[in-house]
Design an enzyme around this catalytic site. Structure first.
Site, mmCIF file in Angstrom:
data_model
loop_
_atom_site.group_PDB
_atom_site.id
_atom_site.type_symbol
_atom_site.label_atom_id
_atom_site.label_comp_id
_atom_site.label_asym_id
_atom_site.label_seq_id
_atom_site.Cartn_x
_atom_site.Cartn_y
_atom_site.Cartn_z
ATOM 1 N N LYS A 11 32.347 35.358 47.911
ATOM 2 C CA LYS A 11 33.674 35.068 47.356
ATOM 3 C C LYS A 11 34.480 34.194 48.331
ATOM 4 O O LYS A 11 34.086 34.027 49.492
ATOM 5 C CB LYS A 11 34.384 36.391 47.041
ATOM 6 N N TYR A 51 33.487 37.910 34.427
ATOM 7 C CA TYR A 51 34.128 39.227 34.524
ATOM 8 C C TYR A 51 34.640 39.719 33.162
ATOM 9 O O TYR A 51 35.631 40.459 33.109
ATOM 10 C CB TYR A 51 35.279 39.170 35.528
ATOM 11 N N PHE A 59 44.086 44.752 37.167
ATOM 12 C CA PHE A 59 43.843 43.868 38.309
ATOM 13 C C PHE A 59 43.158 42.563 37.910
ATOM 14 O O PHE A 59 42.913 41.709 38.773
ATOM 15 C CB PHE A 59 43.012 44.588 39.377
ATOM 16 N N ARG A 87 22.402 45.252 45.610
ATOM 17 C CA ARG A 87 23.581 46.129 45.568
ATOM 18 C C ARG A 87 23.653 47.017 46.814
ATOM 19 O O ARG A 87 24.736 47.321 47.309
ATOM 20 C CB ARG A 87 23.569 47.001 44.293
ATOM 21 N N THR A 93 31.756 48.988 45.935
ATOM 22 C CA THR A 93 32.826 48.070 45.528
ATOM 23 C C THR A 93 34.075 48.253 46.389
ATOM 24 O O THR A 93 34.680 47.275 46.827
ATOM 25 C CB THR A 93 33.187 48.325 44.049
ATOM 26 N N ARG A 104 29.896 44.740 52.704
ATOM 27 C CA ARG A 104 31.295 45.153 52.529
ATOM 28 C C ARG A 104 31.707 46.153 53.597
ATOM 29 O O ARG A 104 32.837 46.113 54.108
ATOM 30 C CB ARG A 104 31.494 45.720 51.120
ATOM 31 N N ASN A 114 36.769 41.867 48.799
ATOM 32 C CA ASN A 114 35.528 42.540 49.205
ATOM 33 C C ASN A 114 34.350 41.599 49.399
ATOM 34 O O ASN A 114 33.189 41.999 49.290
ATOM 35 C CB ASN A 114 35.216 43.735 48.284
ATOM 36 N N HIS A 117 29.916 39.211 45.616
ATOM 37 C CA HIS A 117 29.532 39.705 44.297
ATOM 38 C C HIS A 117 28.020 39.832 44.228
ATOM 39 O O HIS A 117 27.303 38.990 44.758
ATOM 40 C CB HIS A 117 29.989 38.749 43.188
ATOM 41 N N GLU A 128 24.288 36.112 34.355
ATOM 42 C CA GLU A 128 25.094 35.474 35.401
ATOM 43 C C GLU A 128 24.405 34.235 35.968
ATOM 44 O O GLU A 128 25.047 33.212 36.212
ATOM 45 C CB GLU A 128 25.413 36.494 36.507
HETATM 46 P P1 DAT Z 1 31.380 45.097 41.823
HETATM 47 O O1 DAT Z 1 31.946 43.809 42.364
HETATM 48 O O2 DAT Z 1 31.003 46.040 42.931
HETATM 49 O O3 DAT Z 1 30.271 44.888 40.834
HETATM 50 P P2 DAT Z 1 33.094 45.650 39.544
HETATM 51 O O4 DAT Z 1 32.134 44.816 38.755
HETATM 52 O O5 DAT Z 1 33.442 46.988 39.018
HETATM 53 O O6 DAT Z 1 32.577 45.833 41.050
HETATM 54 O O7 DAT Z 1 34.462 44.849 39.731
HETATM 55 C C1 DAT Z 1 34.443 43.475 40.038
HETATM 56 C C2 DAT Z 1 35.451 43.194 41.118
HETATM 57 O O8 DAT Z 1 36.751 43.498 40.649
HETATM 58 C C3 DAT Z 1 35.273 44.044 42.384
HETATM 59 O O9 DAT Z 1 34.354 43.493 43.289
HETATM 60 C C4 DAT Z 1 36.661 44.071 42.938
HETATM 61 C C5 DAT Z 1 37.543 44.051 41.710
HETATM 62 N N1 DAT Z 1 37.936 45.413 41.342
HETATM 63 C C6 DAT Z 1 37.178 46.332 40.713
HETATM 64 N N2 DAT Z 1 37.835 47.472 40.536
HETATM 65 C C7 DAT Z 1 39.077 47.269 41.070
HETATM 66 C C8 DAT Z 1 40.249 48.048 41.201
HETATM 67 N N3 DAT Z 1 40.298 49.314 40.748
HETATM 68 N N4 DAT Z 1 41.322 47.492 41.816
HETATM 69 C C9 DAT Z 1 41.298 46.241 42.284
HETATM 70 N N5 DAT Z 1 40.214 45.439 42.189
HETATM 71 C C10 DAT Z 1 39.132 45.948 41.593
HETATM 72 MG MG MG Z 2 30.246 44.088 38.933
#
Ligand code: DAT
Ligand code: MG
Length: 151
Positions: A11, A51, A59, A87, A93, A104, A114, A117, A128
């Site tokens: 990122k 996303y 968020f 992962r 996350t 992370r 974080n 991705h 993706e």
């Molecule tokens: P990951 O990136 O581990 O696959 P995710 O797909 O659930 O996690 O979410 C995508 C991104 O969105 C994640 O890296 C950070 C952000 N995110 C997820 N949950 C969040 C939250 N509760 N508050 C703020 N940002 C969040």
């Molecule tokens: Mg994800």
């Protein structure tokens, strides 16, 4: 199989902070083969699709602006169980839950910064990869290291 692929993106914070070489090093060192890589400014439309499952989250707008705050290093890696293994290399996350030794866990404090991705399933990885890369941008080659990595 050894041809499973995953999409890993450093990122904008990971690019700006210089963490991206560490990401490449960790995936390479584990035994994975790099088959695609490009530095790109992600467009809003692409990110909305990437996303899509999060679009109703509070968020979501800040996630989009974070992802557009600078270039992203988009990569595709190939190898045995690379989606799940990827992962594991990423860590949880929420950096509060990501173990030291993970990317992370070692480089991030905030969920909204974080660093990286990684696809969460083989099916999503395929989606993706197709979203971020054209077919001709993915390179097929024999990894000479494979004889030393796979039995
Ligand atoms: P990951 O990136 O581990 O696959 P995710 O797909 O659930 O996690 O979410 C995508 C991104 O969105 C994640 O890296 C950070 C952000 N995110 C997820 N949950 C969040 C939250 N509760 N508050 C703020 N940002 C969040
Ligand atoms: Mg994800």
């Amino acid at each position: 199989s050894n041809t499973e692929r995953t999409f890993i993106a450093v990122k904008p914070d990971g690019v700006q902070r210089g963490v991206f070489p560490e990401v490449l090093r960790r995936f390479s060192q584990k035994g994975f083969k790099l088959v695609g890589i490009k530095l790109t400014n992600a467009k809003e439309e692409l990110l909305r699709e990437h996303y899509a499952d999060l679009q109703s989250k509070p968020f979501f707008p800040s996630l989009l602006s974070y992802m557009m705050s600078g270039p992203v290093l988009a990569t595709v890696w190939e190898g045995k169980d690379v989606v799940k293994q990827g992962r594991v290399l990423l860590g949880a996350t929420n950096p509060l839950q990501s173990a030291p030794g993970t990317i992370r866990g070692d480089f991030a404090l905030d969920m909204g910064r974080n660093i990286i991705h990684g696809s969460d399933s083989v099916e999503n990885a395929e989606k993706e990869i197709a979203l971020w890369f054209k077919k001709e941008e993915l390179v097929d080659y024999k990894a000479e290291m494979y004889g030393w990595i796979y039995e």
